[in-house]
Structure formats: C-alpha cells, structure tokens
Write a protein that holds these residues in place. Structure first.
Motif, PDB file in Angstrom:
ATOM      1  N   SER A  34       0.749  -1.050  -0.007  1.00  0.00           N
ATOM      2  CA  SER A  34      -0.026   0.023   0.033  1.00  0.00           C
ATOM      3  C   SER A  34       0.822   1.252  -0.180  1.00  0.00           C
ATOM      4  CB  SER A  34      -0.801   0.015   1.197  1.00  0.00           C
ATOM      5  OG  SER A  34      -0.139   0.370   2.292  1.00  0.00           O
ATOM      6  N   LYS A  35       0.247   2.346  -0.221  1.00  0.00           N
ATOM      7  CA  LYS A  35       0.976   3.521  -0.194  1.00  0.00           C
ATOM      8  C   LYS A  35       1.922   3.752   1.090  1.00  0.00           C
ATOM      9  CE  LYS A  35      -1.104   6.116  -4.163  1.00  0.00           C
ATOM     10  NZ  LYS A  35      -2.224   5.262  -4.554  1.00  0.00           N
ATOM     11  N   ARG A  36       0.914   3.679   2.305  1.00  0.00           N
ATOM     12  CA  ARG A  36       1.524   3.864   3.426  1.00  0.00           C
ATOM     13  C   ARG A  36       2.630   2.994   3.702  1.00  0.00           C
ATOM     14  NH1 ARG A  36      -2.415   5.445   7.736  1.00  0.00           N
ATOM     15  NH2 ARG A  36      -3.758   6.843   6.859  1.00  0.00           N
ATOM     16  N   GLU A  37       2.418   1.723   3.229  1.00  0.00           N
ATOM     17  CA  GLU A  37       3.693   0.789   3.593  1.00  0.00           C
ATOM     18  C   GLU A  37       4.967   0.963   3.008  1.00  0.00           C
ATOM     19  OE1 GLU A  37       0.808  -3.136   4.505  1.00  0.00           O
ATOM     20  OE2 GLU A  37       1.241  -2.642   2.297  1.00  0.00           O
ATOM     21  N   GLN A  38       4.608   1.666   1.457  1.00  0.00           N
ATOM     22  CA  GLN A  38       5.838   2.023   0.798  1.00  0.00           C
ATOM     23  C   GLN A  38       6.803   3.191   1.546  1.00  0.00           C
ATOM     24  OE1 GLN A  38       5.150   2.705  -3.535  1.00  0.00           O
ATOM     25  NE2 GLN A  38       3.062   1.607  -3.068  1.00  0.00           N
ATOM     26  N   ASP A 208      -2.099  -1.555   5.004  1.00  0.00           N
ATOM     27  CA  ASP A 208      -3.249  -2.206   5.042  1.00  0.00           C
ATOM     28  C   ASP A 208      -3.156  -3.179   6.150  1.00  0.00           C
ATOM     29  OD1 ASP A 208      -4.406  -0.763   3.144  1.00  0.00           O
ATOM     30  OD2 ASP A 208      -4.044  -1.983   1.545  1.00  0.00           O
ATOM     31  N   ASP A 209      -2.063  -4.064   6.393  1.00  0.00           N
ATOM     32  CA  ASP A 209      -2.085  -5.329   7.152  1.00  0.00           C
ATOM     33  C   ASP A 209      -0.948  -5.332   7.955  1.00  0.00           C
ATOM     34  OD1 ASP A 209      -4.379  -6.321   6.013  1.00  0.00           O
ATOM     35  OD2 ASP A 209      -3.184  -7.358   4.171  1.00  0.00           O
TER      36      ASP A 209
END
Ligand SMILES: C[S@@+](CC[C@H](N)C(=O)[O-])C[C@H]1O[C@@H](n2cnc3c(N)ncnc32)[C@H](O)[C@@H]1O
Length: 281
Positions: A34-38, A208-209
């Motif tokens: 996800s964008k946040r994980e990146q 997300d996870d």
C-alpha cells in the motif's frame, strides 16, 4: 541487559510525512505494498536503522519492497547489505494483475528473476537476490537489523523463517515488519508473534495489514520452541487469536481477528494461505 531503543515516535507514524518525491527513484518498481507501507519501508532505512546490521526482505516479488528499502538506505548513506529472497516465479494471472497493469510489457514464461534484476539495477551495489524457496536457504550468521516478512504463507514457512533469521536479530534494536499480520488467510502470523511476546513487542500498525515489532531479547531455542505455530491444532490457533484480540482492539482491528477465526473454522486443518477459502463469500 542491553538497552532497548525508544520507539515511542512510531505511535505518530512519522513515515506518513515522507514525500513520495523523496522515493521517486523506487516508484518505478511495481509493488503490492500500500502507499503507506511504501513510505514506511523507505522511512525505516532512511530514518530508523543505524547501519549496524543487514536489511533482509523475505518475499520481494519483482523487488518493489526492496527498491523502497534500498532507496532509503542510499539516501541516508548506509553501507550494510540488503538481501532479498523470493522464488521469483509468477503465473499469468499475477503477471497480468501485478506487472502488465503497472507498466511492465508482457513477456513469456513464469520466471521473474531477470525482471527483478533489471528493475533493481540502480541499487545493485547494495542488494543481493536469493532465488528459490526460503526453506532451502541458510543465513550467514551476521546481525540483521531490519527483517521484512512477506513470505510466511504457511505454518511451515513461518517456523522455518523464525529458525533461520530470528536468532540474528539485534536485541533492543532490530525490527521485524510483519507485512501480512492482519491478512485473514494467514492467522498463524499474529499467533506466532503473540507466542513470542517475551521476545518481541508490537510498536506500530501500518495499513493495510502491517504490524512492526521490536526484538527485545535474544532469540534462543526457548523462543523458537515457544513460537512454533506448525504444532498447533485449530483449537489452539483459535484460543491464541482470542489472546491477540486486545492488541488488535488497540488499533481498532478486532474485526480482522474475528475474520481469521471464521477462516480457521471454515478451513479445518488448512495451514497454507492460498488453500484458505474465504469464509465471507
Ligand atoms: C505478496 S508477494 C511480495 C510482494 C513484495 N514484497 C512487493 O513489494 O511487491 C509474496 C512473495 O513471497 C514469495 N514467497 C512466498 N513463499 C516463499 C518461499 N517459501 N520462498 C521464497 N519466496 C516465497 C512469493 O514468491 C511472492 O513473490
């Protein structure tokens, strides 16, 4: 006892402030993150690690996660090596969905090793790719400062990864990023980390996870035995998931644990993620 590094900053999710322009270089490599994980991955190597051990990316696909980690690593002038592991295989559906849709021209066959090498060429001075099943690999015994896990798709692999890599984490410093922590198909991941709660403390959730853990004590045989998930029957998995609920509630993610429990009940004895049938469909 070694000092445990302060992680109170993580509560504010400081990686959210990373401007995507900063990691522009890495953005050309397709990823399932996800964008946040990146942003998290880039932030971890650019802002958190102290360059006292290796960065290990387990399940890198064509290198999207590796590129974000490597870009942060370069921008912060770090020198330790980055090791990325994968089978480097993709079927037609995965190729269409995860590669062609994201700008990679169509190609024949299932091999994606050559593609990962091409895409990661800008960071080849610091990245080694390890091709094949992780369970056939060994680690060289050097310290691991950051361990990113996106390959714990069965209980056997989850235990195998722990045995191979966890003993080399640096107590008080190293982080384990459990990219699939809240994925309903992989309920053994939160159970593993719960069973190893004397050795790891949860420090943040990232949508997300993902949940990030800090290693707080040397991983030894007792830790590996305590954390073994392949020995657990469905009843034990369900009971341990109940014990995980308060943590999940702290991030308002209790529903995700309920879904994992429904998945276990709907798939008795199944211990491989892709074999899990969705209980809600
Ligand atoms: C969700 S994908 C990883 C996505 C990647 N981190 C990214 O940024 O796009 C999971 C990967 O784990 C790999 N994998 C799963 N089990 C594995 C195993 N036992 N050995 C090696 N690779 C494995 C798969 O081949 C797959 O590419």
């Amino acid at each position: 006892m070694k000092m445990v590094r302060d992680v109170s900053d993580f509560k504010a999710a400081p990686w959210r402030d990373i401007d995507r322009v900063e990691m522009e270089h890495a953005m050309s490599v397709p990823t399932m993150l996800s964008k946040r994980e990146q942003k998290l991955y880039y932030w971890l190597t650019s802002h958190w690690t102290q360059d006292i051990g290796a960065v290990v990316d387990l399940g890198c696909f064509v290198g999207g996660s590796t590129a974000r980690l490597a870009d942060g690593h370069v921008d912060a002038g770090k020198r330790h090596w980055i090791h990325a592991y994968d089978r480097f295989k993709a079927d037609d559906r995965t190729k269409a969905q995860e590669l062609y849709r994201k700008g990679i021209p169509p190609f024949d066959g299932t091999d994606i090793y050559w593609l990962a090498r091409d895409l990661l060429e800008p960071w080849e001075d610091r990245v080694t790719l390890h091709r094949g099943d992780i369970l056939t690999k060994t680690w060289d015994g050097s310290p691991i400062e950051l361990l990113v896990m996106d390959a714990a798709k069965s209980t056997e692999t989850t235990d195998g990864i722990a045995e191979r890599f966890f003993p080399y984490l640096i107590p008080g410093q190293s982080l384990v990023v459990q990219q699939d922590y809240f994925h309903w198909r992989l309920p053994w991941i939160p159970v593993q980390m719960h069973l190893m709660q004397d050795w790891f403390r949860p420090v943040a959730f990232c949508p997300d996870d993902t949940v990030i853990f800090q290693n707080i004590r040397q991983i030894d045989e007792a830790a590996l035995t305590a954390g073994k998930v392949s020995r657990l029957d469905d009843g034990a998995l369900l009971d341990h998931l109940t014990e995980v609920q308060p943590l999940a509630r702290s991030w308002r993610k209790k529903q995700r644990i309920y879904r994992m429990k429904r998945a276990i009940r709907a798939n008795p004895g199944v211990r491989t993620g892709y074999r899990m049938v969705d209980p809600d469909k």
